[in-house]
Design an enzyme around this catalytic site. Structure first.
Site, PDB file in Angstrom:
ATOM      1  N   HIS A   1     -33.035 -41.354 -24.165  1.00 41.06           N
ATOM      2  CA  HIS A   1     -33.816 -42.506 -23.713  1.00 41.06           C
ATOM      3  C   HIS A   1     -33.026 -43.419 -22.774  1.00 41.06           C
ATOM      4  O   HIS A   1     -33.577 -44.387 -22.247  1.00 41.06           O
ATOM      5  CB  HIS A   1     -34.354 -43.308 -24.909  1.00 41.06           C
ATOM      6  CG  HIS A   1     -33.317 -44.018 -25.710  1.00 41.06           C
ATOM      7  ND1 HIS A   1     -32.748 -43.486 -26.853  1.00 41.06           N
ATOM      8  CD2 HIS A   1     -32.747 -45.236 -25.550  1.00 41.06           C
ATOM      9  CE1 HIS A   1     -31.887 -44.353 -27.352  1.00 41.06           C
ATOM     10  NE2 HIS A   1     -31.865 -45.423 -26.585  1.00 41.06           N
TER      11      HIS A   1
ATOM     12  N   ASP B   1     -33.961 -36.661 -28.358  1.00 38.69           N
ATOM     13  CA  ASP B   1     -33.314 -37.848 -27.801  1.00 38.69           C
ATOM     14  C   ASP B   1     -31.874 -37.503 -27.457  1.00 38.69           C
ATOM     15  O   ASP B   1     -30.933 -37.926 -28.122  1.00 38.69           O
ATOM     16  CB  ASP B   1     -33.369 -39.025 -28.777  1.00 38.69           C
ATOM     17  CG  ASP B   1     -33.017 -40.356 -28.097  1.00 38.69           C
ATOM     18  OD1 ASP B   1     -32.820 -40.345 -26.863  1.00 38.69           O
ATOM     19  OD2 ASP B   1     -32.955 -41.377 -28.794  1.00 38.69           O
TER      20      ASP B   1
ATOM     21  N   GLY C   1     -27.808 -51.527 -27.237  1.00 35.44           N
ATOM     22  CA  GLY C   1     -26.662 -51.213 -26.389  1.00 35.44           C
ATOM     23  C   GLY C   1     -25.779 -50.157 -27.002  1.00 35.44           C
ATOM     24  O   GLY C   1     -24.926 -49.566 -26.339  1.00 35.44           O
TER      25      GLY C   1
ATOM     26  N   SER D   1     -26.944 -47.346 -28.201  1.00 32.39           N
ATOM     27  CA  SER D   1     -27.592 -46.048 -28.007  1.00 32.39           C
ATOM     28  C   SER D   1     -26.677 -45.051 -27.315  1.00 32.39           C
ATOM     29  O   SER D   1     -25.991 -45.374 -26.351  1.00 32.39           O
ATOM     30  CB  SER D   1     -28.861 -46.208 -27.169  1.00 32.39           C
ATOM     31  OG  SER D   1     -29.893 -46.790 -27.910  1.00 32.39           O
TER      32      SER D   1
ATOM     33  N   SER E   1     -29.418 -42.644 -31.737  1.00 33.76           N
ATOM     34  CA  SER E   1     -30.760 -42.644 -31.165  1.00 33.76           C
ATOM     35  C   SER E   1     -31.416 -44.004 -31.318  1.00 33.76           C
ATOM     36  O   SER E   1     -31.760 -44.665 -30.341  1.00 33.76           O
ATOM     37  CB  SER E   1     -31.620 -41.565 -31.839  1.00 33.76           C
ATOM     38  OG  SER E   1     -32.966 -41.653 -31.408  1.00 33.76           O
TER      39      SER E   1
END
Length: 383
Positions: free
Chosen positions: A227, A255, A335, A337, A352
């Site tokens: 993402h 993801d 942030g 991720s 994720s």
């Protein structure tokens, strides 16, 4: 805590953005490099982090790491011994043992001979996975948070957002889900979301106006969350210099993504400790069992530890469902991720999404790293 410019320069040379300099999107588990001897299985920094986040003494942390390492090896052997009767497995931190579920007809003596405890269950892992696949094929409304196979329950667990339990679409989904096989419904007060963030200072990687964290180094680049960017999108490091481009990306459904590294950046097998713990070398990607301890490193919340709660969970984000995620009780924040999850010195996955924060706690999911490597034909960079 932020690194100085000198530290950043050194880390850039180390890896693209400090090799998985968890460029801001969920701190990956940066467990300290374990010493090679049996007497010193982990660094003082990793033990300290486990003491803080898991409420353990130093001796308890050392004992747990040793038991988890043994359980990881036992799990592979026990699964082979159980064959088609295998029903899943989980690690119990209190006893330090791995329990393997089997259906009737299994050679339980052979399974016990691997060192695992045995529990008889009505459904095999293959049957439960098939039931979950049928649930995956359904369209989930917003009131459905996630679903996963729980070997302890011997069923597919569907998590419903409590405030939306009476919603007609939710009730219709649950009716169809129950018709797909053994299903247990549980309630949650939280709705999961991804953890990307707008550009802010720190040690992130950037694409457009999104800031995310580097996951693990692979030969030729690094892996992160899907993402965070679309294929072809340019990626920039903490210093604003060009790093590379997204070579592959999938979200939702999956993801994960990978970014090539060039323009003076290169990779090394390291997870950043953010000055809280020493940087952790990555030595492999053996999958930790449910119940094992795990840590993560990310550019927003840096370094935190917790426990693996469930595997193969489907999470229903607002953008769509993502499958085959692993759930943990490690906290994370926007942030983080894409950042690293690591157990001991074994890479586990990239952050994720989740709910909560590192002040009040929460849950976070990661995409298993071995799936990403297999999907794109990548090789993990190991020490």
């Amino acid at each position: 805590m932020r690194r100085t410019t000198a530290m950043r320069s050194a880390l850039s040379a180390l890896l693209l953005l400090g090799t998985w300099a968890t460029a801001n999107t969920l701190p990956a588990s940066a467990a300290d490099t374990p010493a090679p001897s049996a007497e010193a299985p982990a660094s003082a920094a990793l033990l300290s982090a486990m003491e803080h986040d898991l409420g353990l003494s130093k001796a308890q942390a050392e004992s747990r790491l040793a038991a988890e390492k043994k359980a990881t090896a036992v799990e592979r052997k026990a699964k082979r011994a159980a064959g088609s009767s295998y029903g899943g497995s989980w690690f119990d931190a209190a006893s330090g043992t791995l329990t393997v579920a089997v259906t009737r007809g299994a050679d339980t003596d052979a399974v016990r001979a691997t060192g695992a405890a045995v529990r008889l269950v009505p459904h095999s892992a293959r049957e439960l996975d098939a039931a979950k696949a049928r649930v995956d094929a359904l369209h989930a409304p917003a009131g459905i948070a996630s679903w996963y196979v729980d070997p302890k329950a011997g069923a597919v667990v569907v998590n419903v957002v409590r405030a939306q339990r009476a919603d007609n679409d939710v009730r219709a989904f649950l009716t169809r889900a129950r018709a797909s096989g053994p299903v247990v419904v549980r309630e949650t007060a939280h709705t999961p979301s991804t953890l990307a963030a707008g550009t802010v200072g720190g040690d992130p990687y950037y694409t457009g106006n999104v800031r995310c964290s580097i996951g693990f180094s692979v030969y030729g680049g690094f892996v992160s969350a899907g993402h965070c960017g679309q294929p072809g999108a340019a990626v920039y490091g903490w210093d604003g210099s060009y790093v590379g481009n997204f070579q592959g990306s999938s979200f939702p459904d999956n993801d994960y993504s990978w970014v090539n590294v060039g323009s003076g950046w290169w990779t090394v097998p390291v997870v950043l400790g953010w000055g809280t713990v020493s940087d952790q070398l990555v030595r492999g990607s053996a999958e930790a069992p449910v119940g094992a301890s795990i840590c993560r490193s990310g550019s927003t919340s840096h370094w935190h530890c917790g426990t693996v709660l469930a595997k193969n969970e489907t999470v229903n984000y607002s953008q769509g469902a993502v499958h085959q995620l692993t759930k943990t009780n490690v906290c994370a924040e926007p942030g983080d991720s894409g950042g690293s999850f690591i157990s001991g010195d074994q890479a586990q996955g990239v952050t994720s999404g989740g709910w909560g924060n590192c002040g009040s706690g929460g849950e976070t999911w990661y995409q298993p790293v071995n799936e990403i490597l297999s999907r794109y034909g990548l090789t993990l960079h190991t020490a």
